[in-house]
Design a protein around this motif. Structure first.
Motif, PDB file in Angstrom:
ATOM      1  N   LEU A  32       0.713  -1.290  -0.166  1.00 21.71           N
ATOM      2  CA  LEU A  32       0.092   0.057  -0.087  1.00 21.71           C
ATOM      3  C   LEU A  32       0.806   1.233   0.094  1.00 21.71           C
ATOM      4  N   LYS A  33       0.427   2.110  -0.761  1.00 23.23           N
ATOM      5  CA  LYS A  33       1.233   3.449  -0.980  1.00 23.23           C
ATOM      6  C   LYS A  33       0.415   4.504  -0.138  1.00 23.23           C
ATOM      7  N   ARG A  36      -1.532   7.013  -2.382  1.00 20.63           N
ATOM      8  CA  ARG A  36      -2.521   6.443  -3.360  1.00 20.63           C
ATOM      9  C   ARG A  36      -3.804   6.240  -2.491  1.00 20.63           C
ATOM     10  N   VAL A  37      -3.576   5.762  -1.313  1.00 18.84           N
ATOM     11  CA  VAL A  37      -4.778   5.366  -0.354  1.00 18.84           C
ATOM     12  C   VAL A  37      -5.284   6.866  -0.133  1.00 18.84           C
ATOM     13  N   HIS A  71      -6.791  -3.282  -4.073  1.00 16.85           N
ATOM     14  CA  HIS A  71      -6.254  -3.220  -2.876  1.00 16.85           C
ATOM     15  C   HIS A  71      -6.574  -1.714  -2.040  1.00 16.85           C
ATOM     16  N   HIS A  72      -5.807  -0.701  -2.597  1.00 19.91           N
ATOM     17  CA  HIS A  72      -5.815   0.892  -2.568  1.00 19.91           C
ATOM     18  C   HIS A  72      -7.214   1.267  -2.317  1.00 19.91           C
ATOM     19  N   TYR A  75      -8.974  -0.514   0.834  1.00 22.02           N
ATOM     20  CA  TYR A  75      -8.391   0.021   1.894  1.00 22.02           C
ATOM     21  C   TYR A  75      -8.968   1.300   2.386  1.00 22.02           C
TER      22      TYR A  75
END
Length: 151
Positions: A32-33, A36-37, A71-72, A75
């Motif tokens: 995870l970045k 980006r999140v 994912h991003h 989350y």
């Protein structure tokens, strides 16, 4: 063998975002970045829609379901409060069935947006596990052209 089992457009719920965010990802899934999140969370708080297409694969050999894409965003959405969570949004869910994660994952990953990078990481993770080595450098894969940011 990879079979597309379904593509469904479903209401986005907090429960779905949490389920997707906590689902095991494919080995080699990018980390995870934070930026980006934060970007996805900010868009959702503003009520600015963005593309939500999440992908999973169910391995026939184990029955396990793995997250392959989303994912991003999942989350970010899972961490919003009930007041911040977007109302009346939809998410496209794609579900594939694969014989085995080890055999079919790379092919499925290559079909995803940005899939070549993830496929390389998946291949490197498998190589590392088999050899006991700690290197994270992806090995070359037949048919996959490595692209450098310098070009």
């Amino acid at each position: 063998m990879i079979d597309l089992k379904s593509i469904d457009l479903v209401p986005l719920t907090k429960e779905l975002a949490v389920k997707f965010a906590t689902m095991p990802g494919v080995p080699g899934e990018r980390e995870l970045k934070r930026e980006r999140v934060a970007h996805f969370a900010a868009l959702a708080r503003e009520g600015t829609p963005f593309q939500l297409m999440w992908t999973t694969a169910i391995a026939k050999d184990t029955g396990e379901e793995y997250r392959f894409d989303g994912h991003h965003a999942s989350y970010a959405l899972s961490r919003l409060t009930e007041e911040e969570f977007p109302a009346n949004w939809k998410v496209a869910l794609r579900v594939f069935e694969i014989d085995s994660l080890a055999e079919d994952a790379v092919e499925l990953l290559l079909r995803q947006p940005g899939g070549r990078k993830v496929a390389e990481r998946h291949q490197a993770e498998g190589d590392r596990r088999r050899s006991g080595a700690r290197s994270s450098r992806p090995r070359e894969m037949p048919g996959v052209q490595r692209i450098s940011r310098d070009h």
